[in-house]
Design an enzyme around this catalytic site. Structure first.
Site, short mmCIF file in Angstrom:
data_model
loop_
_atom_site.label_atom_id
_atom_site.label_comp_id
_atom_site.label_asym_id
_atom_site.label_seq_id
_atom_site.Cartn_x
_atom_site.Cartn_y
_atom_site.Cartn_z
N CYS A 11 0.44 -0.93 0.19
CA CYS A 11 0.16 -0.07 -0.08
C CYS A 11 1.25 1.64 0.24
O CYS A 11 1.23 1.90 -0.86
CB CYS A 11 -1.25 -0.01 1.26
N HIS A 50 -2.99 -5.66 2.57
CA HIS A 50 -2.96 -5.94 3.68
C HIS A 50 -3.78 -7.02 3.96
O HIS A 50 -4.19 -8.22 3.41
CB HIS A 50 -3.54 -5.10 4.62
#
Ligand code: GLN
Length: 260
Positions: free
Chosen positions: A94, A196
């Protein structure tokens, strides 16, 4: 042998939604096999000798922390670029993934990225909808579908010829941006992704893929390689399948053959 050395860069800034669990996972998979392993944390302001590192990890971060982290990373740009170009293994999630690109946008302000991977990250409008969802990918790196969770405002676009980490096969989830139906990037031994989760706990084949790459780079560096003996991944596979079931990912969408 010198322990397999895994570096978490700026764990105090880049570590969202359980990202640090990826390091626990890599460490444990080495320990189960009797491979000496060490996880080191490079805190903001500290230096790191990348020639002693086998796997670099960059996690995600909220905008404020991500900006601070990117300033520190820009000071390490040459060393990081050299590491990546020499096939060093790097997992970036990310915010950490976005920073690897040429630029990323923070509330309309363009922030200089490391320019190590040919990607750019934009914001679609002043108050963009965040892309928050569970997501499943089919990746060329492994037969098992890759499950994860995304939460980001930035939209990432890959440069010409770059391959994504995987294509989105769930009905939920976006990945890189609103349109492409693909997530992340593969460049040399860099794996960038929005997933994630933490990523590696429920996707053990990706964890072993990174360890395999690290072992072969060690040989190129004149260091001792290490063997990845098979592990019993019953629990990890059950966790992965539980997510597939929950997200109704149809079996026929899943390729189960080994990647070529
Ligand atoms: N701050 C970045 C964004 O929202 C990355 C967030 C994250 O790492 N989860 O796009």
């Amino acid at each position: 042998m010198r322990p397999v050395t895994i570096a978490h860069i700026f764990p105090d800034l880049l570590n969202l939604y359980g990202d640090g669990g990826n390091l626990v996972c890599l460490k444990q998979r080495c320990a189960w096999r009797g491979i000496p392993v060490e996880v080191i944390a490079q805190r903001y302001g500290e230096s790191l000798d990348l020639s002693q590192v086998d796997i670099v990890f960059l996690g995600g971060g909220p905008d404020r922390e991500q900006k601070l982290a990117s300033e520190g990373l820009l000071r390490m740009r040459d060393a990081l670029k050299e590491y990546v170009e020499a096939e060093g293994v790097l997992l970036a999630i990310c915010g950490g993934y976005q920073i690897l690109g040429k630029e990323w946008l923070l509330a309309g302000e363009s922030i200089e990225g490391l320019g190590i991977v040919d990607i750019v990250t934009k914001r679609v409008n002043r108050k963009p909808r965040r892309l928050i969802e569970n997501i499943v990918l089919q990746s060329p790196l492994c037969p098992m579908p890759v499950v994860g969770y995304e939460n980001h405002a930035g939209r990432t676009f890959l440069g010409e010829g770059l391959k994504p980490f995987g294509k989105v096969i769930s009905t939920t989830g976006w990945g890189n941006n609103d349109d492409d139906k693909q997530d992340g990037v593969l460049y040399k031994n860099v794996l960038g992704t929005y997933l994630h989760g933490p990523l590696l706990g429920k996707n053990p084949q990706i964890a072993d893929h990174l360890l395999k790459q690290a072992s072969s780079v060690r040989t190129q560096r004149g260091l001792e390689a290490f063997e990845l003996s098979p592990l019993d991944d019953t629990i990890e596979k059950a966790a992965n399948e539980a997510m597939l079931k929950r997200l109704n990912v149809a079996r026929q969408n899943i390729t189960t053959t080994e990647p070529s």
